[in-house]
Design an enzyme around this catalytic site. Sequence first.
Site, PDB file in Angstrom:
ATOM      1  N   ASN A 165       0.863  -1.179   0.000  1.00 35.96           N
ATOM      2  CA  ASN A 165       0.000   0.000   0.000  1.00 35.96           C
ATOM      3  C   ASN A 165       0.903   1.234   0.000  1.00 35.96           C
ATOM      4  O   ASN A 165       1.458   1.598   1.027  1.00 35.96           O
ATOM      5  CB  ASN A 165      -0.886  -0.010   1.260  1.00 35.96           C
ATOM      6  CG  ASN A 165      -1.702   1.267   1.399  1.00 35.96           C
ATOM      7  OD1 ASN A 165      -1.820   2.044   0.452  1.00 35.96           O
ATOM      8  ND2 ASN A 165      -2.273   1.481   2.584  1.00 35.96           N
ATOM      9  N   TRP A 166       1.033   1.834  -1.178  1.00 38.38           N
ATOM     10  CA  TRP A 166       1.941   2.994  -1.300  1.00 38.38           C
ATOM     11  C   TRP A 166       1.344   4.256  -0.666  1.00 38.38           C
ATOM     12  O   TRP A 166       2.007   5.268  -0.582  1.00 38.38           O
ATOM     13  CB  TRP A 166       2.251   3.263  -2.772  1.00 38.38           C
ATOM     14  CG  TRP A 166       3.193   2.277  -3.402  1.00 38.38           C
ATOM     15  CD1 TRP A 166       3.748   1.168  -2.831  1.00 38.38           C
ATOM     16  CD2 TRP A 166       3.692   2.314  -4.755  1.00 38.38           C
ATOM     17  NE1 TRP A 166       4.563   0.525  -3.733  1.00 38.38           N
ATOM     18  CE2 TRP A 166       4.541   1.203  -4.917  1.00 38.38           C
ATOM     19  CE3 TRP A 166       3.503   3.178  -5.839  1.00 38.38           C
ATOM     20  CZ2 TRP A 166       5.211   0.933  -6.131  1.00 38.38           C
ATOM     21  CZ3 TRP A 166       4.152   2.912  -7.038  1.00 38.38           C
ATOM     22  CH2 TRP A 166       4.996   1.798  -7.179  1.00 38.38           C
ATOM     23  N   LYS A 167       0.069   4.205  -0.291  1.00 37.31           N
ATOM     24  CA  LYS A 167      -0.632   5.396   0.234  1.00 37.31           C
ATOM     25  C   LYS A 167      -0.444   6.561  -0.749  1.00 37.31           C
ATOM     26  O   LYS A 167      -0.369   6.332  -1.948  1.00 37.31           O
ATOM     27  CB  LYS A 167      -0.144   5.732   1.643  1.00 37.31           C
ATOM     28  CG  LYS A 167      -0.143   4.508   2.564  1.00 37.31           C
ATOM     29  CD  LYS A 167      -0.038   4.865   4.010  1.00 37.31           C
ATOM     30  CE  LYS A 167       0.155   3.602   4.822  1.00 37.31           C
ATOM     31  NZ  LYS A 167      -0.147   3.783   6.236  1.00 37.31           N
ATOM     32  N   HIS A 197      -9.698   0.815   4.934  1.00 38.48           N
ATOM     33  CA  HIS A 197      -8.403   1.059   5.606  1.00 38.48           C
ATOM     34  C   HIS A 197      -8.638   2.037   6.763  1.00 38.48           C
ATOM     35  O   HIS A 197      -9.472   2.935   6.668  1.00 38.48           O
ATOM     36  CB  HIS A 197      -7.404   1.638   4.602  1.00 38.48           C
ATOM     37  CG  HIS A 197      -6.010   1.713   5.137  1.00 38.48           C
ATOM     38  ND1 HIS A 197      -5.607   2.707   6.002  1.00 38.48           N
ATOM     39  CD2 HIS A 197      -4.934   0.903   4.963  1.00 38.48           C
ATOM     40  CE1 HIS A 197      -4.338   2.501   6.326  1.00 38.48           C
ATOM     41  NE2 HIS A 197      -3.900   1.416   5.706  1.00 38.48           N
ATOM     42  N   GLU A 245      -7.128   4.529   7.754  1.00 37.66           N
ATOM     43  CA  GLU A 245      -6.997   5.957   7.417  1.00 37.66           C
ATOM     44  C   GLU A 245      -8.263   6.473   6.740  1.00 37.66           C
ATOM     45  O   GLU A 245      -8.643   7.632   6.920  1.00 37.66           O
ATOM     46  CB  GLU A 245      -5.746   6.173   6.541  1.00 37.66           C
ATOM     47  CG  GLU A 245      -4.476   6.022   7.366  1.00 37.66           C
ATOM     48  CD  GLU A 245      -3.247   5.556   6.595  1.00 37.66           C
ATOM     49  OE1 GLU A 245      -3.240   5.613   5.356  1.00 37.66           O
ATOM     50  OE2 GLU A 245      -2.285   5.111   7.263  1.00 37.66           O
ATOM     51  N   GLU A 248      -5.451  -5.065  10.791  1.00 38.15           N
ATOM     52  CA  GLU A 248      -4.476  -3.987  10.917  1.00 38.15           C
ATOM     53  C   GLU A 248      -4.779  -3.186  12.180  1.00 38.15           C
ATOM     54  O   GLU A 248      -5.591  -2.244  12.142  1.00 38.15           O
ATOM     55  CB  GLU A 248      -4.566  -3.051   9.718  1.00 38.15           C
ATOM     56  CG  GLU A 248      -4.234  -3.689   8.399  1.00 38.15           C
ATOM     57  CD  GLU A 248      -3.656  -2.656   7.433  1.00 38.15           C
ATOM     58  OE1 GLU A 248      -2.513  -2.818   7.026  1.00 38.15           O
ATOM     59  OE2 GLU A 248      -4.350  -1.679   7.135  1.00 38.15           O
ATOM     60  N   GLY A 277       2.004   2.453  10.711  1.00 38.74           N
ATOM     61  CA  GLY A 277       2.895   3.602  10.528  1.00 38.74           C
ATOM     62  C   GLY A 277       3.601   4.053  11.784  1.00 38.74           C
ATOM     63  O   GLY A 277       4.179   5.140  11.813  1.00 38.74           O
ATOM     64  N   SER A 282       3.253  -1.926  10.500  1.00 36.05           N
ATOM     65  CA  SER A 282       4.692  -1.866  10.765  1.00 36.05           C
ATOM     66  C   SER A 282       5.417  -3.185  10.506  1.00 36.05           C
ATOM     67  O   SER A 282       6.365  -3.519  11.217  1.00 36.05           O
ATOM     68  CB  SER A 282       4.955  -1.359  12.194  1.00 36.05           C
ATOM     69  OG  SER A 282       4.496  -0.023  12.325  1.00 36.05           O
ATOM     70  N   GLY A 291       2.660  -1.037   4.369  1.00 34.31           N
ATOM     71  CA  GLY A 291       2.633   0.383   4.038  1.00 34.31           C
ATOM     72  C   GLY A 291       4.040   0.914   3.821  1.00 34.31           C
ATOM     73  O   GLY A 291       4.649   0.712   2.779  1.00 34.31           O
ATOM     74  N   GLY A 292       4.571   1.581   4.837  1.00 32.39           N
ATOM     75  CA  GLY A 292       5.854   2.285   4.714  1.00 32.39           C
ATOM     76  C   GLY A 292       6.966   1.444   4.105  1.00 32.39           C
ATOM     77  O   GLY A 292       7.695   1.922   3.209  1.00 32.39           O
TER      78      GLY A 292
END
Length: 267
Positions: A9-11, A95, A97, A167, A173, A212, A233-234
Amino acid sequence: MNNKLVIANWKMHGHQAANARLIGGLLPTLERLDSVQVAICPPTPYLAQVSELLADTAVAIGAQNLSERAQGAYTGEVSGQMLADLGCRYVLVGHSERRSLFGETDAQVAMKFEAALAAGLTPVLCLGESIHQRRAGNTNAVVGSQLKAVLDQVGIEQLAKGVIAYEPVWAIGTGASASPEQAQQAHLHIRQLLAAHAPALASRIALLYGGSVNATNAAELFAQHDIDGGLIGGASLDAACFSAICQAADTGALPVSADNIYNKDPA
Ligand code: PEP
């Protein structure tokens, strides 16, 4: 057999030159994987570019969100059909977010899940509790009610066409992943909730862990019985890290095919 699914997930990160560099850095590893399906979810404007960069590879693409509507006067929205038209196979739904920053409700998430299926996409339903909810001992209740909203909307047969990503919000994150034991406990709870509706289907639904995950903790998380892969993600923005995570998911089992990706315990 336990073929894993790992989704990046590149956001809201990237630009065309950076995307090309990142995919170029990933492909040498991703093309050598035996038993893991990888999917990349770039920002919507880059779906076509990334789709082209991944043409003729086994790496799938996915979107990070979709509209619950099929079409019409909904300025700024993107339908499931449009995503399918661009070659998407997966789409993230609910998600944290989207839930916390954009006010998506359980009911809306359920409608998005249904819209994704109607467009022929595989929805990746994200569930997870906040740190306050965990400290209050409400993890199972929160995750259960998020899941129930979708089950009530589509039923277990349709839900089983999707993927679930546990999640925990406090792990996304933050660099503070759930421990393998915490993640396994939550996954087992989700598996049991699904099994209460349809035991045969429950074991076939891919349950991903997200929060994470990095090159160091991935192998231990993926080794848990009810963890079928990861939503990353990150760490998915770094070619070396994401390559290492995908390698950690590669059990060296059977070659991936459309039929055997999810079937952890095929009937
Ligand atoms: C995510 O955004 O779904 C996620 C898991 O992020 P991170 O890996 O950065 O915690």
